[in-house]
Design a protein around this motif. Structure first.
Motif, PDB file in Angstrom:
ATOM      1  N   LEU A  89      -7.914   5.250  12.372  1.00 29.75           N
ATOM      2  CA  LEU A  89      -8.452   6.528  11.876  1.00 29.75           C
ATOM      3  C   LEU A  89      -9.497   6.296  10.789  1.00 29.75           C
ATOM      4  N   VAL A  90      -9.186   5.391   9.853  1.00 29.03           N
ATOM      5  CA  VAL A  90     -10.126   5.099   8.765  1.00 29.03           C
ATOM      6  C   VAL A  90     -11.383   4.431   9.311  1.00 29.03           C
ATOM      7  N   GLU A  91     -11.210   3.506  10.240  1.00 31.71           N
ATOM      8  CA  GLU A  91     -12.378   2.847  10.843  1.00 31.71           C
ATOM      9  C   GLU A  91     -13.257   3.856  11.578  1.00 31.71           C
ATOM     10  N   GLN A  92     -12.634   4.826  12.219  1.00 35.02           N
ATOM     11  CA  GLN A  92     -13.405   5.882  12.884  1.00 35.02           C
ATOM     12  C   GLN A  92     -14.171   6.697  11.849  1.00 35.02           C
ATOM     13  N   TYR A  93     -13.527   6.976  10.716  1.00 38.33           N
ATOM     14  CA  TYR A  93     -14.217   7.714   9.653  1.00 38.33           C
ATOM     15  C   TYR A  93     -15.417   6.915   9.138  1.00 38.33           C
ATOM     16  N   LEU A  94     -15.277   5.625   9.026  1.00 40.99           N
ATOM     17  CA  LEU A  94     -16.386   4.792   8.547  1.00 40.99           C
ATOM     18  C   LEU A  94     -17.585   4.856   9.488  1.00 40.99           C
ATOM     19  N   ILE A  95     -17.350   5.170  10.750  1.00 38.39           N
ATOM     20  CA  ILE A  95     -18.424   5.299  11.727  1.00 38.39           C
ATOM     21  C   ILE A  95     -18.959   6.733  11.768  1.00 38.39           C
ATOM     22  N   GLU A  96     -18.041   7.708  11.780  1.00 42.52           N
ATOM     23  CA  GLU A  96     -18.420   9.101  12.041  1.00 42.52           C
ATOM     24  C   GLU A  96     -18.338  10.019  10.825  1.00 42.52           C
ATOM     25  N   GLY A  97     -17.682   9.599   9.782  1.00 38.15           N
ATOM     26  CA  GLY A  97     -17.381  10.494   8.667  1.00 38.15           C
ATOM     27  C   GLY A  97     -18.611  10.952   7.898  1.00 38.15           C
ATOM     28  N   ARG A  98     -18.568  12.200   7.463  1.00 43.68           N
ATOM     29  CA  ARG A  98     -19.685  12.809   6.737  1.00 43.68           C
ATOM     30  C   ARG A  98     -20.006  12.057   5.450  1.00 43.68           C
ATOM     31  N   ASN A  99     -18.986  11.553   4.769  1.00 48.06           N
ATOM     32  CA  ASN A  99     -19.194  10.855   3.496  1.00 48.06           C
ATOM     33  C   ASN A  99     -18.845   9.367   3.588  1.00 48.06           C
ATOM     34  N   ALA A 100     -18.971   8.810   4.778  1.00 40.61           N
ATOM     35  CA  ALA A 100     -18.634   7.396   4.978  1.00 40.61           C
ATOM     36  C   ALA A 100     -19.468   6.482   4.078  1.00 40.61           C
ATOM     37  N   ASP A 101     -20.716   6.858   3.811  1.00 43.90           N
ATOM     38  CA  ASP A 101     -21.576   6.015   2.980  1.00 43.90           C
ATOM     39  C   ASP A 101     -21.029   5.858   1.562  1.00 43.90           C
ATOM     40  N   SER A 102     -20.310   6.859   1.080  1.00 44.73           N
ATOM     41  CA  SER A 102     -19.692   6.732  -0.250  1.00 44.73           C
ATOM     42  C   SER A 102     -18.678   5.598  -0.259  1.00 44.73           C
ATOM     43  N   LEU A 103     -17.876   5.513   0.799  1.00 48.21           N
ATOM     44  CA  LEU A 103     -16.910   4.417   0.898  1.00 48.21           C
ATOM     45  C   LEU A 103     -17.636   3.088   1.070  1.00 48.21           C
ATOM     46  N   VAL A 108     -16.102  -3.915  -0.477  1.00 47.03           N
ATOM     47  CA  VAL A 108     -14.947  -4.159   0.391  1.00 47.03           C
ATOM     48  C   VAL A 108     -14.118  -2.889   0.505  1.00 47.03           C
ATOM     49  N   ILE A 109     -13.539  -2.678   1.692  1.00 49.98           N
ATOM     50  CA  ILE A 109     -12.556  -1.611   1.891  1.00 49.98           C
ATOM     51  C   ILE A 109     -11.329  -2.256   2.526  1.00 49.98           C
ATOM     52  N   GLY A 110     -10.187  -2.016   1.904  1.00 53.31           N
ATOM     53  CA  GLY A 110      -8.938  -2.558   2.406  1.00 53.31           C
ATOM     54  C   GLY A 110      -7.970  -1.454   2.782  1.00 53.31           C
ATOM     55  N   ILE A 111      -6.898  -1.850   3.454  1.00 54.85           N
ATOM     56  CA  ILE A 111      -5.848  -0.910   3.831  1.00 54.85           C
ATOM     57  C   ILE A 111      -4.537  -1.672   3.944  1.00 54.85           C
ATOM     58  N   GLY A 112      -3.448  -1.019   3.542  1.00 58.25           N
ATOM     59  CA  GLY A 112      -2.142  -1.645   3.691  1.00 58.25           C
ATOM     60  C   GLY A 112      -1.053  -0.847   3.003  1.00 58.25           C
ATOM     61  N   PHE A 113       0.171  -1.191   3.345  1.00 52.46           N
ATOM     62  CA  PHE A 113       1.315  -0.588   2.658  1.00 52.46           C
ATOM     63  C   PHE A 113       1.365  -1.112   1.234  1.00 52.46           C
ATOM     64  N   VAL A 114       1.780  -0.268   0.307  1.00 56.70           N
ATOM     65  CA  VAL A 114       1.750  -0.636  -1.109  1.00 56.70           C
ATOM     66  C   VAL A 114       2.588  -1.867  -1.408  1.00 56.70           C
ATOM     67  N   ASP A 115       3.604  -2.133  -0.617  1.00 60.52           N
ATOM     68  CA  ASP A 115       4.452  -3.291  -0.878  1.00 60.52           C
ATOM     69  C   ASP A 115       4.171  -4.428   0.109  1.00 60.52           C
ATOM     70  N   GLY A 116       2.997  -4.366   0.753  1.00 60.52           N
ATOM     71  CA  GLY A 116       2.664  -5.378   1.748  1.00 60.52           C
ATOM     72  C   GLY A 116       1.280  -5.962   1.543  1.00 60.52           C
ATOM     73  N   ASP A 117       0.826  -6.660   2.560  1.00 63.40           N
ATOM     74  CA  ASP A 117      -0.485  -7.301   2.511  1.00 63.40           C
ATOM     75  C   ASP A 117      -1.587  -6.268   2.727  1.00 63.40           C
ATOM     76  N   ILE A 118      -2.769  -6.610   2.219  1.00 63.43           N
ATOM     77  CA  ILE A 118      -3.941  -5.770   2.394  1.00 63.43           C
ATOM     78  C   ILE A 118      -4.824  -6.394   3.466  1.00 63.43           C
ATOM     79  N   GLY A 119      -5.206  -5.565   4.421  1.00 66.12           N
ATOM     80  CA  GLY A 119      -6.154  -5.998   5.438  1.00 66.12           C
ATOM     81  C   GLY A 119      -7.538  -5.481   5.074  1.00 66.12           C
TER      82      GLY A 119
END
Length: 125
Positions: A89-103, A108-119
């Motif tokens: 979903l986030v990767e799709q937003y990075l392609i199509e999202g209205r404010n993707a350029d802000s991100l 770097v942009i990461g994602i992960g569970f707070v108690d786990g690894d970051i991808g």
């Protein structure tokens, strides 16, 4: 896709506000919610270290209590499935999202569970 609309609306609202200058990395923190949801929070860090995931613990910027809730359904019941689904979903937003350029203004942009690894899902060129 219903969940993409939810994520887009949430990110559009957050990213349309003025964010602090100096954010070098964003991370999507995922929590297992208590009401059958995955709860997603966006943080912005003024530091990034490839070898130390504590950069995502920075409280430089946070969406705080402004959380995106993704309903846990059978297909994404396991945390690995949820992580994969929310990442898409986030990767799709990075392609199509209205404010993707802000991100994408961060290095770097990461994602992960707070108690786990970051991808890492995005790196600026």
């Amino acid at each position: 896709m219903h969940d993409f609309a939810i994520v887009s609306k949430w990110l559009d609202k957050i990213l349309s506000q003025e964010l602090p200058k100096g954010i070098v990395a964003f991370n999507f923190n995922i929590y297992e919610g208590s009401n059958g949801t995955y709860d997603v929070q966006l943080i912005g860090s003024d530091e990034f270290d490839e070898n130390d995931e504590d950069w995502a613990c920075s409280d430089y910027y946070s969406s705080g209590e402004d959380i995106c809730y993704i309903k846990r359904i059978k297909e994404i019941e396991q945390w690995e499935q949820g992580l994969s689904f929310i990442t898409k979903l986030v990767e799709q937003y990075l392609i199509e999202g209205r404010n993707a350029d802000s991100l994408k203004s961060a290095c770097v942009i990461g994602i992960g569970f707070v108690d786990g690894d970051i991808g890492i899902i995005y790196r600026s060129e």
